[in-house]
Write an enzyme that holds these catalytic residues in place. Structure first.
Site, PDB file in Angstrom:
ATOM      1  N   CYS A  67      37.550  36.903  63.259  1.00 37.45           N
ATOM      2  CA  CYS A  67      38.390  37.891  63.932  1.00 37.45           C
ATOM      3  C   CYS A  67      39.805  37.716  63.405  1.00 37.45           C
ATOM      4  O   CYS A  67      40.486  36.755  63.750  1.00 37.45           O
ATOM      5  CB  CYS A  67      38.328  37.630  65.436  1.00 37.45           C
ATOM      6  N   LEU A  68      40.210  38.597  62.492  1.00 37.32           N
ATOM      7  CA  LEU A  68      41.531  38.458  61.878  1.00 37.32           C
ATOM      8  C   LEU A  68      42.038  39.843  61.468  1.00 37.32           C
ATOM      9  O   LEU A  68      41.369  40.553  60.718  1.00 37.32           O
ATOM     10  CB  LEU A  68      41.428  37.545  60.656  1.00 37.32           C
TER      11      LEU A  68
END
Ligand SMILES: [Zn+2]
Ligand SMILES: [Zn+2]
Ligand SMILES: [Zn+2]
Lengths: 86, 229
Positions: free
Chosen positions: B90-91
């Protein structure tokens, strides 16, 4: 000893062999050559200079601007990309 | 005939193989397929991931670099923003904040920095995030265990059982003090003398171990001894 990591991870710390302002940041080809979509250097593959100071091959920038995720922003600084009339 | 996308990928791979300072590596798995790469980097210092070797599976979309590379950890990682099951990440720079001036290398650099700066308020793995928030020490232990087990990080069990460098230095000093008051000795060490020099001078002047504050007169004699006067 505590190493401050925040400073060396800065994403802007990388370098290509040619100065940043002499290549198109999108295709990484030098501005004196055409974008990868064009075969021959010439007027058809123009350079777009942004008011933010960032330049790209027109074809490269249009490919980006035409994607939904671009939201019309300069890929370098994420300001709205407006080109300088030349 | 290679596509613009492939040409840029080749340029990026060449650039990364020339650059040895960033510590970011990427290579093709099958030379016939430029769109499937494996990236590697080391876990950042002062984190539970320190010196682990992390591998990242990279799929480049057909319209790369206009769409972001699809990256997931192939090395198992215990981190709130990385799925402990699938390696999914998750970035924002790999999704909404991607722009075509970013590269495989900058993406790997941002994954490395993600390891340094976990963000449990925006988790990819809720179990890890909950642990990090409720029991940070247990989180660090588990992240370290995983780094040792899966990322081949050097085991620091030896070091954490034994004294640190600082503690060893202090133990050494205490041995050399031979019972003399540390603050008394420090005063002379500030002048540039070693612990053993000071202890010898104190003994010569007749100061006894365990004796407290020195009178100015005694201190003066110790200093003179040290200076060889
Ligand atoms: Zn270009
Ligand atoms: Zn062009
Ligand atoms: Zn700009």
């Amino acid at each position: 000893m505590k190493v401050k990591i925040k400073s060396w991870i800065a994403v802007a710390s990388w370098k290509w062999d040619v100065p940043e302002d002499e290549v198109c940041g999108i295709c990484r080809v030098q501005f004196d050559g055409t974008c990868p979509n064009c075969r021959f250097p010439g007027d058809d593959c123009a350079l777009l200079v942004g008011k933010c100071g960032h330049s790209f091959h027109m074809h490269c920038l249009l490919d980006w601007i035409n994607t939904e995720s671009s939201r019309g922003l300069c890929p370098m600084c994420r300001q709205k990309f407006e080109y300088v009339e030349q | 005939m290679s596509s613009p996308s492939q040409r840029r990928i080749i340029k990026e791979l060449q650039d990364m193989s020339r650059d040895t300072s960033s510590g970011m590596e990427a290579s093709v798995i099958d030379p016939q397929n430029m769109t499937h790469l494996i990236g590697r980097f080391k876990g950042p210092p002062d984190t539970p991931y320190e010196n682990g070797e992390f591998a990242v599976d990279i799929q480049l979309p057909d319209n790369y670099p206009f769409s972001p590379p699809k990256m997931k950890f192939s090395t198992k990682v215990w981190h709130p923003n990385i799925s402990s099951q699938t390696g999914a990440i998750c970035l924002d720079t790999l999704s909404a904040k991607w722009t075509p001036v970013l590269t495989i290398k900058t993406a790997l650099l941002s994954l490395q920095s993600l390891l340094s700066a976990p963000e449990p308020s925006d988790p990819q793995d809720a179990e890890v995030a909950t642990m990090m928030l409720s029991d940070p020490e247990a989180f660090k232990r588990k992240a370290r265990e995983w780094a040792i087990h899966y990322a081949n990080a050097p085991s620091t069990a030896q070091q954490s059982r034994g004294p640190s460098v600082e503690e060893r230095r202090q133990q050494e000093k205490e041995r050399e003090l031979q019972g003399y008051d540390e603050r008394t000795v420090d005063r002379f060490m500030d002048m540039g003398f070693s612990v053993s020099d000071v202890v010898v001078a104190l003994r010569r002047v007749g100061v006894r171990p365990g004796q407290g504050r020195l009178s100015e007169e005694v201190a003066q004699r110790v200093a003179e001894k040290l200076l060889g006067l």
